[in-house]
Design a protein around this motif. Structure first.
Motif, short mmCIF file in Angstrom:
data_model
loop_
_atom_site.label_atom_id
_atom_site.label_comp_id
_atom_site.label_asym_id
_atom_site.label_seq_id
_atom_site.Cartn_x
_atom_site.Cartn_y
_atom_site.Cartn_z
N LEU A 42 0.84 -1.20 0.00
CA LEU A 42 0.00 0.00 0.00
C LEU A 42 0.88 1.25 0.00
N LYS A 43 2.04 1.14 -0.61
CA LYS A 43 3.00 2.23 -0.64
C LYS A 43 2.35 3.51 -1.16
N GLY A 44 2.52 4.59 -0.42
CA GLY A 44 1.99 5.88 -0.82
C GLY A 44 0.57 6.14 -0.38
N ALA A 45 -0.14 5.11 0.09
CA ALA A 45 -1.53 5.29 0.52
C ALA A 45 -1.59 5.86 1.93
N LYS A 46 -2.47 6.84 2.11
CA LYS A 46 -2.67 7.43 3.43
C LYS A 46 -4.04 7.08 4.01
N THR A 47 -5.00 6.74 3.12
CA THR A 47 -6.35 6.43 3.58
C THR A 47 -6.85 5.16 2.90
N LEU A 48 -7.54 4.34 3.67
CA LEU A 48 -8.10 3.08 3.16
C LEU A 48 -9.53 2.93 3.64
N LEU A 49 -10.42 2.48 2.75
CA LEU A 49 -11.80 2.16 3.10
C LEU A 49 -11.99 0.66 2.99
N ASP A 50 -12.39 0.04 4.08
CA ASP A 50 -12.74 -1.39 4.10
C ASP A 50 -14.24 -1.47 3.83
N GLY A 109 -17.78 -2.83 3.16
CA GLY A 109 -18.44 -4.07 3.57
C GLY A 109 -17.55 -4.87 4.49
N GLY A 110 -16.74 -4.14 5.26
CA GLY A 110 -15.68 -4.78 6.04
C GLY A 110 -16.11 -5.44 7.32
N GLY A 111 -17.39 -5.37 7.69
CA GLY A 111 -17.87 -6.07 8.87
C GLY A 111 -17.10 -5.73 10.12
N PRO A 112 -16.37 -6.71 10.67
CA PRO A 112 -15.65 -6.48 11.92
C PRO A 112 -14.39 -5.63 11.77
N GLY A 113 -14.03 -5.28 10.53
CA GLY A 113 -12.83 -4.47 10.33
C GLY A 113 -11.54 -5.23 10.54
N THR A 114 -11.59 -6.54 10.46
CA THR A 114 -10.41 -7.37 10.71
C THR A 114 -9.31 -7.07 9.70
N TYR A 115 -9.69 -6.93 8.43
CA TYR A 115 -8.69 -6.59 7.41
C TYR A 115 -8.18 -5.17 7.60
N ALA A 116 -9.08 -4.24 7.91
CA ALA A 116 -8.65 -2.86 8.14
C ALA A 116 -7.61 -2.81 9.25
N MET A 117 -7.83 -3.55 10.33
CA MET A 117 -6.88 -3.57 11.44
C MET A 117 -5.55 -4.19 11.02
N ALA A 118 -5.59 -5.20 10.15
CA ALA A 118 -4.35 -5.82 9.68
C ALA A 118 -3.54 -4.83 8.84
N PHE A 119 -4.22 -4.07 7.98
CA PHE A 119 -3.53 -3.06 7.17
C PHE A 119 -2.96 -1.94 8.05
N PRO A 151 2.02 2.11 9.71
CA PRO A 151 1.81 3.05 10.81
C PRO A 151 1.27 4.41 10.38
N GLY A 152 1.50 4.82 9.12
CA GLY A 152 1.03 6.12 8.66
C GLY A 152 -0.34 6.08 8.02
N LEU A 153 -0.98 4.92 8.01
CA LEU A 153 -2.27 4.75 7.34
C LEU A 153 -3.42 5.04 8.30
N ARG A 154 -4.49 5.62 7.75
CA ARG A 154 -5.75 5.75 8.49
C ARG A 154 -6.80 4.98 7.70
N ALA A 155 -7.68 4.26 8.40
CA ALA A 155 -8.66 3.40 7.73
C ALA A 155 -10.06 3.68 8.23
N THR A 156 -11.02 3.36 7.37
CA THR A 156 -12.45 3.48 7.69
C THR A 156 -13.10 2.16 7.31
N VAL A 157 -13.93 1.63 8.19
CA VAL A 157 -14.68 0.43 7.86
C VAL A 157 -16.14 0.83 7.63
N CYS A 158 -16.69 0.36 6.52
CA CYS A 158 -18.05 0.72 6.12
C CYS A 158 -18.94 -0.52 6.12
N ASP A 159 -20.04 -0.46 6.86
CA ASP A 159 -20.98 -1.59 6.89
C ASP A 159 -22.25 -1.17 7.61
N ARG A 160 -23.10 -2.14 7.90
CA ARG A 160 -24.32 -1.88 8.66
C ARG A 160 -23.97 -1.52 10.09
#
Length: 210
Positions: A28-36, A38-48, A53-62
């Motif tokens: 994810l070189k160069g990425a500063k923001t990630l949207l998971d 339909g990410g449910g529990p955000g497990t993948y977002a947390m792994a990324f 360390p410089g990444l910020r993530a958002t998980v989108c779901d119900r």
């Protein structure tokens, strides 16, 4: 909501060991923001987040799924960099921009028409040159039969979803091009260290000319 909560916890336990393995192989070189998406529990977002360390993530779901994601994130140091976006991405516009959108094991739940709509909204929510990464049980042969596990999984989608199926790399690539993505490529993962055989496609949004 109770069923959604139980299902979300099940998805967390399914991906708890897989997500860090996948995240370790994706640059994810160069990425500063990630949207998971339909990410449910955000497990993948947390792994990324743990890998970058410089990444910020958002998980989108119900909302019910996001309550589980919040509980899980509270146990992780990187959870402070995770945000939550409750919306129906089958009909609502996705606020952006994001450098990367991760769409993991969601494609097979929906019909081709529904996925086309998601692709359009994802494309609109990406930054210039942003990446839309799809992980799913793709079919790879011309007849749409192999890998065998993807064909068998299609039976589960027939039984347990309204319109889901497993889709070929060829068809999914055509949908991505149709919805405005500039390039599409398969991402090679280490054999035995993947969720699905040949299961990741990466599409890039076009860059604006200066």
């Amino acid at each position: 909501p109770d069923y959604r909560r139980q299902f979300t916890w099940a998805m967390h336990h399914r991906t708890l060991e897989t997500a860090p393995v996948i995240a370790a192989q994706l640059s994810l070189k160069g990425a500063k923001t990630l949207l998971d998406l339909g990410g449910g529990p955000g497990t993948y977002a947390m792994a990324f987040l743990a890998k970058h360390p410089g990444l910020r993530a958002t998980v989108c779901d119900r909302p019910a799924a996001l309550e589980v994601a919040k509980e899980i994130a509270a146990t992780h140091k990187a959870g402070a960099r995770l945000s939550y976006l409750p919306l129906d991405f089958l009909s609502d516009n996705i606020p952006g921009p994001f450098d990367v959108i991760w769409y993991s094991n969601v494609l097979h739940i929906y019909s081709p028409e529904q996925n086309l709509g998601v692709f359009r909204r994802a494309r609109a929510a990406l930054s210039d040159g942003g990446r839309f990464i799809i992980q799913d049980a793709f079919l790879h042969d011309r007849e749409g039969l192999y890998p065998e596990e993807a064909s068998l999984f299609a039976v589960s989608m027939l039984l347990f979803t309204d319109s889901g199926n497993t889709y070929s790399v060829t068809d999914t690539t055509a949908w991505l091009k149709q919805t405005g993505f500039a390039t599409v490529k398969s991402v090679k993962m280490t054999k035995g260290r993947e969720d699905w055989e040949g299961g990741i496609l990466e599409a890039a949004a076009p860059r604006s000319r200066p």
